[in-house]
Scaffold this motif. Structure first.
Motif, PDB file in Angstrom:
ATOM      1  N   PRO A  78      -9.902   4.171   5.482  1.00  0.00           N
ATOM      2  CA  PRO A  78     -10.001   4.754   6.825  1.00  0.00           C
ATOM      3  C   PRO A  78      -9.931   3.705   7.925  1.00  0.00           C
ATOM      4  CG  PRO A  78     -12.120   4.870   5.681  1.00  0.00           C
ATOM      5  CD  PRO A  78     -11.094   4.477   4.665  1.00  0.00           C
ATOM      6  N   ALA A  79     -10.453   2.487   7.653  1.00  0.00           N
ATOM      7  CA  ALA A  79     -10.377   1.429   8.667  1.00  0.00           C
ATOM      8  C   ALA A  79      -8.932   1.032   8.927  1.00  0.00           C
ATOM      9  CB  ALA A  79     -11.189   0.220   8.218  1.00  0.00           C
ATOM     10  N   THR A  80      -8.128   0.961   7.869  1.00  0.00           N
ATOM     11  CA  THR A  80      -6.712   0.618   8.034  1.00  0.00           C
ATOM     12  C   THR A  80      -5.961   1.715   8.758  1.00  0.00           C
ATOM     13  OG1 THR A  80      -6.799  -0.669   5.976  1.00  0.00           O
ATOM     14  CG2 THR A  80      -4.623  -0.051   6.807  1.00  0.00           C
ATOM     15  N   VAL A  81      -6.260   2.974   8.380  1.00  0.00           N
ATOM     16  CA  VAL A  81      -5.623   4.101   9.069  1.00  0.00           C
ATOM     17  C   VAL A  81      -5.960   4.067  10.552  1.00  0.00           C
ATOM     18  CG1 VAL A  81      -5.552   6.609   9.258  1.00  0.00           C
ATOM     19  CG2 VAL A  81      -5.547   5.542   7.008  1.00  0.00           C
ATOM     20  N   LEU A  95      -6.742  -5.200 -13.093  1.00  0.00           N
ATOM     21  CA  LEU A  95      -6.542  -3.783 -12.774  1.00  0.00           C
ATOM     22  C   LEU A  95      -5.070  -3.500 -12.562  1.00  0.00           C
ATOM     23  CD1 LEU A  95      -9.426  -3.232 -10.208  1.00  0.00           C
ATOM     24  CD2 LEU A  95      -9.394  -2.503 -12.594  1.00  0.00           C
ATOM     25  N   SER A  96      -4.670  -2.315 -12.987  1.00  0.00           N
ATOM     26  CA  SER A  96      -3.292  -1.889 -12.735  1.00  0.00           C
ATOM     27  C   SER A  96      -3.148  -1.491 -11.271  1.00  0.00           C
ATOM     28  CB  SER A  96      -2.930  -0.701 -13.627  1.00  0.00           C
ATOM     29  OG  SER A  96      -3.704   0.440 -13.264  1.00  0.00           O
ATOM     30  N   TRP A 153      -5.295   1.119  -6.401  1.00  0.00           N
ATOM     31  CA  TRP A 153      -5.166   2.132  -5.346  1.00  0.00           C
ATOM     32  C   TRP A 153      -6.345   3.092  -5.364  1.00  0.00           C
ATOM     33  CZ3 TRP A 153      -3.525   3.237  -0.874  1.00  0.00           C
ATOM     34  CH2 TRP A 153      -3.406   4.547  -0.433  1.00  0.00           C
ATOM     35  N   ALA A 154      -6.806   3.454  -6.572  1.00  0.00           N
ATOM     36  CA  ALA A 154      -7.948   4.361  -6.683  1.00  0.00           C
ATOM     37  C   ALA A 154      -9.203   3.719  -6.099  1.00  0.00           C
ATOM     38  CB  ALA A 154      -8.174   4.749  -8.145  1.00  0.00           C
ATOM     39  N   VAL A 155      -9.395   2.421  -6.368  1.00  0.00           N
ATOM     40  CA  VAL A 155     -10.545   1.709  -5.812  1.00  0.00           C
ATOM     41  C   VAL A 155     -10.432   1.611  -4.291  1.00  0.00           C
ATOM     42  CG1 VAL A 155     -11.721  -0.526  -5.724  1.00  0.00           C
ATOM     43  CG2 VAL A 155     -10.981   0.411  -7.926  1.00  0.00           C
ATOM     44  N   TYR A 156      -9.219   1.329  -3.825  1.00  0.00           N
ATOM     45  CA  TYR A 156      -8.993   1.173  -2.386  1.00  0.00           C
ATOM     46  C   TYR A 156      -9.243   2.485  -1.651  1.00  0.00           C
ATOM     47  CZ  TYR A 156      -6.498   0.098   1.961  1.00  0.00           C
ATOM     48  OH  TYR A 156      -6.164  -0.088   3.268  1.00  0.00           O
ATOM     49  N   LYS A 157      -8.852   3.603  -2.254  1.00  0.00           N
ATOM     50  CA  LYS A 157      -9.045   4.909  -1.608  1.00  0.00           C
ATOM     51  C   LYS A 157     -10.513   5.243  -1.433  1.00  0.00           C
ATOM     52  CE  LYS A 157      -6.656   7.892  -3.976  1.00  0.00           C
ATOM     53  NZ  LYS A 157      -6.012   9.203  -4.298  1.00  0.00           N
ATOM     54  N   LYS A 158     -11.342   4.762  -2.341  1.00  0.00           N
ATOM     55  CA  LYS A 158     -12.776   5.053  -2.256  1.00  0.00           C
ATOM     56  C   LYS A 158     -13.529   4.049  -1.394  1.00  0.00           C
ATOM     57  CE  LYS A 158     -12.917   7.245  -6.831  1.00  0.00           C
ATOM     58  NZ  LYS A 158     -13.487   7.177  -8.201  1.00  0.00           N
TER      59      LYS A 158
END
Length: 359
Positions: free
Chosen positions: A35-38, A19-20, A25-30
């Motif tokens: 939210p756990a990291t935030v 993956l690029s 990043w798109a996978v991580y956002k979903k």
């Protein structure tokens, strides 16, 4: 096992390509990891701000402005020298109000316009303090008066003419019951959002009012009837606590409507990080940093403490201001919640059809 029987490793991309960075990043956002990291960083910052806000306000209280009555009759040169020495001992924080008689000064004390009365008495000076107006201020004035008396050679008599109740010698019980009302108020609203998500706006307001009345009754009953820490004007104190709890709950509902799942952040900031240290409940407002002393009166925790304090100790001199503050926060919160209720994450329109219909 032969090579063909081995399961191939999971492909990184649609055709097994890695993956690029943008796709990762798109996978991580979903994923739930964002939210756990935030929250990881938010909770760390909140812990620091929580400790800092309370330490800044309460760890080293220093006098800033202490309104004090001075009785000018009879005139006394030794009394003037004592007042000057007392002001020096308190870092020039006395705000002097002069009155011709002790009776006039006593009326100002009852109206909470001053925290102490200084007058000539016999060969020395009498300092009347009011522990009920603020235990921390009364204690500071007592210590400074002894120091000023020793410096000027003036005999000093300190009297607490309006003491705190015996079950609350430090004057913290009113702060604790107000704190309980504030925290349970917004925690109750959070729990309704989690466990009773299908409530429509009017039902949510009704249940917030219901747990506020019941919870406030429990607080007042435990503190007064069960452990006897305070002798409360029960109905009056109960309604103040209920008003506080309802306002706190509706503040969360307002922010939940505007910000969704992040509503806890501004609620915690307004009610706990800023509101409680500046409320004047643990440290009286003349000893708070000046900015906090002014801001606190305009926030629900400070308004609740002020209303409760006056109801218990100054029943003949009620102020409208703290009730207007609680009413203003309640009105704004309810209005925002109702006007933008379609944005609230709860309600039966937001539930899956089978859950909303019970099918």
């Amino acid at each position: 096992m032969s090579a063909p029987d081995l399961e191939p490793s999971a492909p990184h991309g649609a055709h097994g390509r890695p993956l690029s960075a943008r796709q990762k990043w798109a996978v991580y956002k979903k994923s739930p990891y964002l939210p756990a990291t935030v929250l990881l960083f938010i909770l760390a910052a909140a812990a620091g701000f929580f400790a800092g806000s309370y330490s800044y306000a309460m760890a080293n209280p220093t006098p800033h402005r202490i309104p004090t009555a001075v009785v000018t009759r009879p005139e006394s040169a030794r009394g003037e020298a004592f007042v000057a020495a007392l002001d020096k001992a308190l870092d020039a924080s006395l705000v002097i109000h002069t009155y011709p008689t002790r009776a006039r000064a006593g009326q100002a004390l009852e109206r909470q316009e001053v925290f102490a009365i200084i007058r000539a008495g016999g060969r020395g000076v009498v300092v009347d303090v009011a522990g009920a107006a603020g235990a921390s201020v009364a204690e500071l004035l007592t210590e400074a008066a002894a120091k000023a008396g020793a410096e000027t050679g003036v005999p000093v008599t300190v009297r607490d003419v309006k003491p705190l109740q015996r079950g609350d010698p430090r004057g913290l019980a009113l702060f604790y019951i107000s704190l309980a009302a504030v925290i349970v108020g917004f925690v109750g609203a959070i729990q309704l959002s989690v466990h009773a998500q299908a409530l429509v706006p009017l039902e949510r307001i009704a249940f917030t009012a219901a747990y506020s009345l019941l919870g406030a009754f429990a607080i007042a009953a435990v503190v007064d009837w069960l452990i006897g820490a305070l002798d409360l004007p029960f109905l009056h104190s109960w309604l103040i606590l209920a008003f506080t709890m309802f306002a706190s709950g509706m503040v969360f509902n307002m922010f939940n409507t505007l910000m969704g799942r992040w509503a806890m952040l501004p609620t915690w900031g307004v009610m706990v990080l800023l509101g409680n240290p500046s409320s004047g409940g643990a440290v009286s407002w003349p000893l708070l940093p000046s900015v906090l002393g002014h801001i606190g009166r305009w926030l629900p925790p400070g308004a609740s403490v002020n209303a409760q304090h006056t109801a218990v100790y100054y029943r003949g001199h009620q102020f409208l201001f703290p009730y207007l503050v609680l009413g203003g926060w309640t009105l704004v919160s309810c209005t925002v919640f109702w006007v933008w209720r379609h944005r609230h994450p709860g309600g039966r329109d937001h539930m899956p059809r089978h859950a909303a219909t019970g099918g």
